[in-house]
Motif scaffolding. Structure first.
Motif, short mmCIF file in Angstrom:
data_model
loop_
_atom_site.label_atom_id
_atom_site.label_comp_id
_atom_site.label_asym_id
_atom_site.label_seq_id
_atom_site.Cartn_x
_atom_site.Cartn_y
_atom_site.Cartn_z
N ALA A 116 47.53 58.66 91.04
CA ALA A 116 48.99 58.75 91.07
C ALA A 116 49.57 57.66 91.97
CB ALA A 116 49.43 60.12 91.55
N ALA A 117 48.97 57.50 93.13
CA ALA A 117 49.47 56.51 94.08
C ALA A 117 49.39 55.11 93.47
CB ALA A 117 48.64 56.58 95.36
N LEU A 118 48.24 54.81 92.89
CA LEU A 118 48.06 53.48 92.33
C LEU A 118 49.02 53.23 91.16
CD1 LEU A 118 46.57 50.83 92.33
CD2 LEU A 118 44.80 51.87 90.89
N ALA A 119 49.24 54.25 90.36
CA ALA A 119 50.11 54.07 89.20
C ALA A 119 51.59 54.21 89.58
CB ALA A 119 49.74 55.07 88.11
N GLY A 120 51.83 54.67 90.80
CA GLY A 120 53.21 54.82 91.25
C GLY A 120 53.95 55.97 90.59
N VAL A 121 53.24 57.05 90.33
CA VAL A 121 53.88 58.24 89.76
C VAL A 121 53.38 59.47 90.52
CG1 VAL A 121 54.05 57.21 87.45
CG2 VAL A 121 52.03 58.55 88.09
N SER A 122 53.85 60.62 90.10
CA SER A 122 53.41 61.84 90.79
C SER A 122 52.12 62.36 90.19
CB SER A 122 54.47 62.92 90.65
OG SER A 122 54.48 63.38 89.32
N LYS A 123 51.41 63.19 90.97
CA LYS A 123 50.14 63.69 90.46
C LYS A 123 50.34 64.59 89.25
CE LYS A 123 49.86 67.36 93.96
NZ LYS A 123 50.46 68.39 93.11
N SER A 124 51.49 65.26 89.18
CA SER A 124 51.75 66.10 88.01
C SER A 124 51.72 65.28 86.74
CB SER A 124 53.11 66.77 88.14
OG SER A 124 53.22 67.45 89.35
N LEU A 125 52.32 64.12 86.83
CA LEU A 125 52.38 63.30 85.63
C LEU A 125 50.99 62.81 85.25
CD1 LEU A 125 54.49 62.40 83.66
CD2 LEU A 125 54.67 60.23 84.88
N VAL A 126 50.21 62.48 86.24
CA VAL A 126 48.85 62.05 85.94
C VAL A 126 48.10 63.19 85.26
CG1 VAL A 126 46.66 61.31 86.93
CG2 VAL A 126 48.80 60.48 87.90
N SER A 127 48.30 64.38 85.79
CA SER A 127 47.64 65.53 85.20
C SER A 127 48.01 65.66 83.73
CB SER A 127 48.06 66.79 85.96
OG SER A 127 47.57 67.94 85.34
N LEU A 128 49.29 65.54 83.44
CA LEU A 128 49.73 65.61 82.06
C LEU A 128 49.09 64.50 81.23
CD1 LEU A 128 53.54 66.47 82.00
CD2 LEU A 128 51.56 67.91 81.63
N ALA A 129 49.18 63.31 81.74
CA ALA A 129 48.68 62.16 80.99
C ALA A 129 47.19 62.30 80.69
CB ALA A 129 48.94 60.88 81.77
N MET A 130 46.42 62.74 81.70
CA MET A 130 44.98 62.85 81.50
C MET A 130 44.63 63.81 80.38
SD MET A 130 43.75 60.65 83.46
CE MET A 130 42.02 60.98 83.10
N ARG A 131 45.51 64.76 80.18
CA ARG A 131 45.20 65.71 79.12
C ARG A 131 45.88 65.32 77.81
NH1 ARG A 131 47.13 70.81 81.79
NH2 ARG A 131 48.31 69.26 82.97
N GLY A 132 46.43 64.12 77.79
CA GLY A 132 46.97 63.60 76.55
C GLY A 132 48.24 64.27 76.07
N SER A 133 49.08 64.66 77.00
CA SER A 133 50.33 65.27 76.59
C SER A 133 51.25 64.23 75.97
CB SER A 133 51.01 65.90 77.80
OG SER A 133 52.38 66.10 77.55
N ASP A 134 52.09 64.66 75.04
CA ASP A 134 53.00 63.71 74.39
C ASP A 134 54.35 63.67 75.11
OD1 ASP A 134 53.63 66.25 73.83
OD2 ASP A 134 54.15 65.91 71.72
N ARG A 135 54.41 64.35 76.22
CA ARG A 135 55.66 64.36 76.97
C ARG A 135 55.69 63.23 78.00
NH1 ARG A 135 57.84 68.96 75.94
NH2 ARG A 135 59.27 68.87 77.71
N VAL A 136 54.68 62.40 77.96
CA VAL A 136 54.61 61.29 78.92
C VAL A 136 55.09 60.01 78.24
CG1 VAL A 136 53.07 59.96 80.39
CG2 VAL A 136 52.64 62.39 80.01
N ALA A 137 55.96 59.28 78.89
CA ALA A 137 56.47 58.03 78.33
C ALA A 137 55.31 57.06 78.12
CB ALA A 137 57.51 57.42 79.24
#
Lengths: 336, 336
Positions: A12-33
């Motif tokens: 999250a820190a490296l990507a400059g987003v919150s850990k929640s978003l990383v969590s979503l992204a890692m599971r392939g959610s379509d709610r991530v830009a």
DNA sequence: ACGCTTTATTGGACCGTTCCAATTTTCAAG
DNA sequence: CTTGAAAATTGGAACGGTCCAATAAAGCGT
């Protein structure tokens, strides 16, 4: 590159987003830009991030894992059943954790304990024994299927087996049809499956009026056990012209016992096994046998397990499959 | 009795103590007053409490688990090696998580991935292939040992194997000593171990001035592969009097190919395998072979792994054991 | 340019343990 | 009794994720 493994926070820190978003992204959610998704993906790769299954399973309250206890890994049929189980488990998006049992009951018990501590969502037991721990597992609400052994009375336990009595009868029928009368049986030891095969043998012999020819020699479900039991049979004063051996592995041992005495299969004595292990099909062994549909038993078992996971309350199911006779070179007509 | 599983908190409440104390007591600390210990024990039993491994491993930052990847569960030698690994792993207070590989590299990769997500503290790979994921594992700081395949160049990877070249030479030496000259080789496919056995065969043939007799037939490390390769050998115009087959499983297939052609072992053709699987020792198979010390290889591998876990920086070790010739009934003097 | 809906993102609580520093209890010695 | 040290116990902060309600940013019709 040493040091602690990267966590979701580092990504999250490296990507400059919150850990929640990383969590979503890692599971392939379509709610991530898309842009964020890409940034996160690249940060994760860069760090070599790998989600921690323990943390995930803790938060989720599910492990996504099925435990498999294999009682006898040395019997080649175990591998064939496992293949089926794995295929079905994978297809359902779970994965398997395999442990091996052994003659040591305490050790087996503790292996089951471990599986349960891992919060497996289901348990598949492959073998003829019913370990003490399994009972606890079931009453502790862990859906369980047992393969190879029939079990009906226990709530929450499904089982899948073949009709051992019918199979054993089939073996005797076949030998009887070849003209054999002095048919011996080498047993598989002290367990339910072995007992059923034995009683199928006895019933069949009785039904042919051959009660006086019934002769059981103590063996085991191992090559060594088959060797031992068959040796005893051949060395006895009875002139057995055929031997029904409790399983294929033991039957391979039986073939050895025959060969050791300078006898020839099937001219001098016919040998029939039980299980249908693939190895027995090779011409160099050529074992006639009563075959169980091993791989599909594994698949069915896993399917049953998922059914129960989705509907914990349903009544216990016992599936009994019919075995089939596979004729190869270890049996022949009685030439008496 | 349904509902969520009891947690350490429930036990604490029932026993009237704090969760910290329960935690201590469950791990058998001696800092707990005997009276409290008893109360906690009884509360735990009453509730059927079982610690949650995921939570524990998260808090501990160690899983106490060793991952084992078995590439070919169908080869009986796998079971023998696994036995050794398990024995040693248990003795060290760890437990094993077993997964099976397959020809499908992607699937194998994902199995390894799963093991790593479970934070296994070490990895044992049993097989001749080196899956892509293993490399990641190692660079990701997961101590790894590979059994059956020699590997020296990679840091952080220990390996244990037998001297395949010497073993193959030994096989040819033995056959040559029996008078055979037209010795064929059925290969084990495209992997390091198979290649080494092949080059050992070639070297030995060359050293006997039999270069023109070198004949390799493509096979695989499976019964079917051995059958296929040996069939090709026997159907060729060369009159091979002996066949060195890449491993025992394939050699059993080879015996079948021989039998199928109405030929007799060892009168018409001698067959020698490699590995020393237990099943080959049965008189009904009676396979002459080059044996590896399978169980102890498993034990040594696990021992190596723990060494590395305790000293991550140490240089990679490669242990190479000497195989031994086991003479049984599938080989005999050249009667040409 | 304005609300209004939809889409993205976030902080913080929680999962069931272990660990540690801090607190309470016990007990022997003075 | 008191007192100090040892023994027993405790609360709360991790561990690395997921989930949810809340907030921020974008899009859109008028």
């Amino acid at each position: 590159m040493a040091g602690p493994r990267p966590t979701i926070k580092d990504v999250a820190a490296l990507a400059g987003v919150s850990k929640s978003l990383v969590s979503l992204a890692m599971r392939g959610s379509d709610r991530v830009a898309p842009a964020s998704a890409a940034a996160i993906q690249s940060a994760a790769n860069q760090l070599g991030y790998r989600p921690n299954a323990a943390a995930r399973s803790l938060a989720d309250r599910r492990s996504n894992t099925i435990g498999v206890l294999v009682q006898d890994l040395h019997n080649p049929i175990s591998a064939e059943i496992i293949d089926g189980v794995q295929r079905q488990v994978r297809a359902s998006g779970y994965h398997t954790m395999l442990v091996t049992g052994s003659e040591d009951a305490a050790l087996e018990q503790s292996e089951i304990e471990k599986l349960l501590e891992f919060q497996v969502e289901g348990l598949v037991v492959i073998g003829h024994r019913m370990p003490a721990g399994v009972r606890d597992a079931i009453t502790g609400d862990c859906p369980t299927v047992i393969i190879t052994r029939a079990e009906s009375e226990i709530a929450g336990l499904d089982s899948i087996s073949n009709n051992d009595i019918a199979g054993a009868r089939m073996a005797v029928d076949y030998l009887h049809g070849l003209g054999h009368r002095a048919i011996a049986h080498v047993t598989g030891g002290d367990n339910q499956v072995a007992r059923m095969r034995k009683s199928g043998y006895e019933e069949a012999m009785n039904s042919y009026g051959l009660a006086k020819n019934i002769a059981c020699y103590e063996g085991a479900f191992t090559d060594e056990g088959g060797y031992r039991g068959t040796s005893a049979a051949l060395d006895s004063k009875h002139q057995h012209s055929a031997v029904f051996v409790a399983n294929d592995l033991a039957a391979v041992g039986a073939l050895a016992a025959v060969a050791d005495r300078g006898l020839v299969v099937p001219k001098d004595v016919s040998i029939i096994g039980y299980d249908g292990m693939a190895l027995g099909g090779l011409r160099s062994i050529g074992l006639t046998t009563i075959a169980q549909p091993l791989a599909s038993m594994g698949e069915d078992a896993a399917a049953l397990l998922f059914q129960r996971i989705n509907d914990p309350g349903r009544l216990p199911v016992h599936i009994e499959l019919e075995p089939s006779l596979v004729i190869r070179n270890s049996t022949g007509a009685y030439l008496g």
